[in-house]
Scaffold this motif. Structure first.
Motif, PDB file in Angstrom:
ATOM      1  N   LYS A  34     -57.734 -90.631  46.188  1.00  0.00           N
ATOM      2  CA  LYS A  34     -56.374 -91.158  46.158  1.00  0.00           C
ATOM      3  C   LYS A  34     -55.338 -90.043  46.036  1.00  0.00           C
ATOM      4  CE  LYS A  34     -53.523 -94.739  44.062  1.00  0.00           C
ATOM      5  NZ  LYS A  34     -53.511 -95.919  43.169  1.00  0.00           N
ATOM      6  N   VAL A  35     -55.645 -89.006  45.259  1.00  0.00           N
ATOM      7  CA  VAL A  35     -54.666 -87.966  44.956  1.00  0.00           C
ATOM      8  C   VAL A  35     -54.621 -86.881  46.025  1.00  0.00           C
ATOM      9  CG1 VAL A  35     -54.077 -86.123  43.319  1.00  0.00           C
ATOM     10  CG2 VAL A  35     -54.796 -88.371  42.471  1.00  0.00           C
ATOM     11  N   THR A  36     -55.786 -86.440  46.510  1.00  0.00           N
ATOM     12  CA  THR A  36     -55.849 -85.264  47.374  1.00  0.00           C
ATOM     13  C   THR A  36     -54.968 -85.350  48.623  1.00  0.00           C
ATOM     14  OG1 THR A  36     -58.068 -84.699  46.577  1.00  0.00           O
ATOM     15  CG2 THR A  36     -57.405 -83.781  48.698  1.00  0.00           C
ATOM     16  N   PRO A  37     -54.919 -86.471  49.356  1.00  0.00           N
ATOM     17  CA  PRO A  37     -54.085 -86.497  50.574  1.00  0.00           C
ATOM     18  C   PRO A  37     -52.609 -86.238  50.320  1.00  0.00           C
ATOM     19  CG  PRO A  37     -55.631 -88.324  50.566  1.00  0.00           C
ATOM     20  CD  PRO A  37     -55.685 -87.715  49.205  1.00  0.00           C
ATOM     21  N   PHE A  38     -52.158 -86.446  49.089  1.00  0.00           N
ATOM     22  CA  PHE A  38     -50.740 -86.296  48.767  1.00  0.00           C
ATOM     23  C   PHE A  38     -50.471 -85.076  47.881  1.00  0.00           C
ATOM     24  CE2 PHE A  38     -51.777 -90.768  49.392  1.00  0.00           C
ATOM     25  CZ  PHE A  38     -50.924 -91.074  50.446  1.00  0.00           C
ATOM     26  N   TYR A  39     -51.459 -84.197  47.778  1.00  0.00           N
ATOM     27  CA  TYR A  39     -51.312 -83.023  46.904  1.00  0.00           C
ATOM     28  C   TYR A  39     -51.761 -81.769  47.659  1.00  0.00           C
ATOM     29  CZ  TYR A  39     -51.411 -80.188  42.667  1.00  0.00           C
ATOM     30  OH  TYR A  39     -51.183 -79.216  41.726  1.00  0.00           O
ATOM     31  N   PRO A  40     -50.842 -81.156  48.416  1.00  0.00           N
ATOM     32  CA  PRO A  40     -51.199 -80.018  49.276  1.00  0.00           C
ATOM     33  C   PRO A  40     -51.947 -78.882  48.581  1.00  0.00           C
ATOM     34  CG  PRO A  40     -49.010 -80.795  49.820  1.00  0.00           C
ATOM     35  CD  PRO A  40     -49.433 -81.553  48.597  1.00  0.00           C
ATOM     36  N   PRO A  41     -51.666 -78.537  47.311  1.00  0.00           N
ATOM     37  CA  PRO A  41     -52.444 -77.449  46.697  1.00  0.00           C
ATOM     38  C   PRO A  41     -53.957 -77.684  46.698  1.00  0.00           C
ATOM     39  CG  PRO A  41     -50.489 -77.879  45.395  1.00  0.00           C
ATOM     40  CD  PRO A  41     -50.569 -78.987  46.424  1.00  0.00           C
ATOM     41  N   GLN A  42     -54.364 -78.959  46.750  1.00  0.00           N
ATOM     42  CA  GLN A  42     -55.800 -79.236  46.778  1.00  0.00           C
ATOM     43  C   GLN A  42     -56.376 -79.100  48.176  1.00  0.00           C
ATOM     44  OE1 GLN A  42     -57.942 -79.713  44.150  1.00  0.00           O
ATOM     45  NE2 GLN A  42     -59.555 -79.700  45.694  1.00  0.00           N
ATOM     46  N   TRP A  43     -55.541 -79.181  49.219  1.00  0.00           N
ATOM     47  CA  TRP A  43     -56.049 -79.145  50.588  1.00  0.00           C
ATOM     48  C   TRP A  43     -56.832 -77.857  50.853  1.00  0.00           C
ATOM     49  CZ3 TRP A  43     -50.981 -80.777  53.590  1.00  0.00           C
ATOM     50  CH2 TRP A  43     -50.630 -82.067  53.192  1.00  0.00           C
ATOM     51  N   LYS A  44     -56.243 -76.718  50.503  1.00  0.00           N
ATOM     52  CA  LYS A  44     -56.917 -75.440  50.742  1.00  0.00           C
ATOM     53  C   LYS A  44     -58.185 -75.334  49.913  1.00  0.00           C
ATOM     54  CE  LYS A  44     -56.195 -70.438  50.798  1.00  0.00           C
ATOM     55  NZ  LYS A  44     -55.227 -69.321  50.550  1.00  0.00           N
ATOM     56  N   LYS A  45     -58.104 -75.789  48.669  1.00  0.00           N
ATOM     57  CA  LYS A  45     -59.279 -75.737  47.799  1.00  0.00           C
ATOM     58  C   LYS A  45     -60.442 -76.546  48.376  1.00  0.00           C
ATOM     59  CE  LYS A  45     -56.684 -75.228  43.419  1.00  0.00           C
ATOM     60  NZ  LYS A  45     -57.400 -74.116  42.780  1.00  0.00           N
ATOM     61  N   SER A  46     -60.105 -77.607  49.116  1.00  0.00           N
ATOM     62  CA  SER A  46     -61.142 -78.492  49.656  1.00  0.00           C
ATOM     63  C   SER A  46     -61.555 -78.144  51.085  1.00  0.00           C
ATOM     64  CB  SER A  46     -60.652 -79.945  49.628  1.00  0.00           C
ATOM     65  OG  SER A  46     -60.370 -80.368  48.315  1.00  0.00           O
ATOM     66  N   SER A  47     -61.017 -77.073  51.639  1.00  0.00           N
ATOM     67  CA  SER A  47     -61.254 -76.771  53.054  1.00  0.00           C
ATOM     68  C   SER A  47     -62.728 -76.526  53.365  1.00  0.00           C
ATOM     69  CB  SER A  47     -60.413 -75.569  53.491  1.00  0.00           C
ATOM     70  OG  SER A  47     -60.761 -74.417  52.735  1.00  0.00           O
ATOM     71  N   TYR A  48     -63.471 -76.026  52.391  1.00  0.00           N
ATOM     72  CA  TYR A  48     -64.892 -75.766  52.624  1.00  0.00           C
ATOM     73  C   TYR A  48     -65.647 -77.047  52.955  1.00  0.00           C
ATOM     74  CZ  TYR A  48     -65.855 -77.582  47.935  1.00  0.00           C
ATOM     75  OH  TYR A  48     -65.973 -78.396  46.843  1.00  0.00           O
ATOM     76  N   ILE A  49     -65.150 -78.189  52.463  1.00  0.00           N
ATOM     77  CA  ILE A  49     -65.827 -79.458  52.733  1.00  0.00           C
ATOM     78  C   ILE A  49     -65.807 -79.760  54.227  1.00  0.00           C
ATOM     79  CG2 ILE A  49     -65.783 -81.945  52.302  1.00  0.00           C
ATOM     80  CD1 ILE A  49     -64.663 -81.370  49.536  1.00  0.00           C
TER      81      ILE A  49
END
Length: 286
Positions: free
Chosen positions: A136-151
């Motif tokens: 729910k949170v990640t799509p609206f929180y850009p700082p997490q996008w880069k952290k999750s890029s490995y996925i």
């Protein structure tokens, strides 16, 4: 770790290699490792729990180390992973269990406690938000996008396996900091991890946990009411997961507590083992 015994437990159509310690008539505590670890990741927490009277059970989850590695991403959805642990719990006890999980093991623990609370007495998760909160949170929180890029990279066929295995598993080694932190990890520790990663089919099976996300691998998109009390422990310097995810988990699911540990990363169970063990024991005594 001389007091640890090992078993091959059949559950949910697979066989899980499982370490155990502590009195067999004690309350059951199940510890679930994450990526890219195996049962050995909890080695610092097993003895304190066993000494406190718990029957501690720590599986290599499906796809890891000596446990079965079924082919196909459909065998690694969160419901399937949850049902593995239900079978493990019912193998050892007719009662509920304390369930403790780190990283992906924490995601399985959250999902188990949310959807099958009748099996869970108390829940402790380490550096992992509730999966539905993350969705729910990640799509609206850009700082997490880069952290999750490995996925996203892990979704590719074959290339991630080649990347992770090259140069004697350098990427995985570096992710945990095995060879770089001799004060935390002995040569035996490093060799044990690389032996687990090198088992036939292991890397693909481990990556299939991530690939199954597109098949509903992280569970429901909307947070559910958490029927089990929980404690969330969080190393504040996590490079893969933002503190906001921890805070939002506590906000959206208020019937638990959140404790941040300074000067610790995603690998807090290794970096601050005494603090983690203390926080576990303290919570279980409440």
């Amino acid at each position: 770790m001389n007091d640890i015994t090992f078993h091959m437990i059949e559950t949910n159509g697979v066989t899980l290699h499982t370490a155990s310690a502590g009195p067999k008539d004690g309350p059951l505590a199940v510890l679930l490792h994450g990526f890219p670890e195996f049962w050995y990741g909890w080695k610092s927490q097993i003895k304190p729990l066993a000494d406190a009277g718990y029957h501690v059970v720590v599986p290599d989850q499906r796809g890891y180390n000596l446990s079965d590695k079924p082919e196909g991403i459909e065998n690694y959805t969160i419901d399937t992973l949850r049902d593995d642990i239900i079978g493990l719990i019912t193998h050892f006890t007719d009662d509920k269990a304390v369930v403790i999980g780190h990283d992906w093991g924490g995601a399985v623990a959250w999902h188990l406690a949310t959807t099958r609370p009748q099996y869970v007495e108390k829940l402790i998760t380490v550096n992992i938000p509730h999966p539905a909160v993350m969705r729910k949170v990640t799509p609206f929180y850009p700082p997490q996008w880069k952290k999750s890029s490995y996925i996203a990279f892990f979704q590719l066929p074959e290339k991630p396996e080649r990347r992770l295995s090259e140069d004697n598993y350098r990427v995985l080694d570096h992710a945990i900091g095995l060879s770089e932190r001799p004060a935390l990890f002995s040569r035996e520790d490093v060799d044990s991890y690389k032996e687990a990663w090198g088992r036939k089919g292991a890397l693909t099976a481990m990556l299939n946990w991530y690939r199954a996300i597109r098949a509903g691998g992280l569970g429901p998109a909307v947070p559910l009411k958490m029927p089990v009390p929980y404690r969330l422990i969080w190393g504040v310097n996590d490079r893969a997961l933002s503190k906001k995810l921890a805070k939002e988990t506590k906000r959206m699911i208020p019937n638990g507590d959140l404790i941040f540990i300074d000067d610790a990363s995603h690998w807090v169970i290794h970096e601050k083992p005494r603090i983690v063990s203390h926080l576990i024991h303290e919570y279980l005594q409440q």
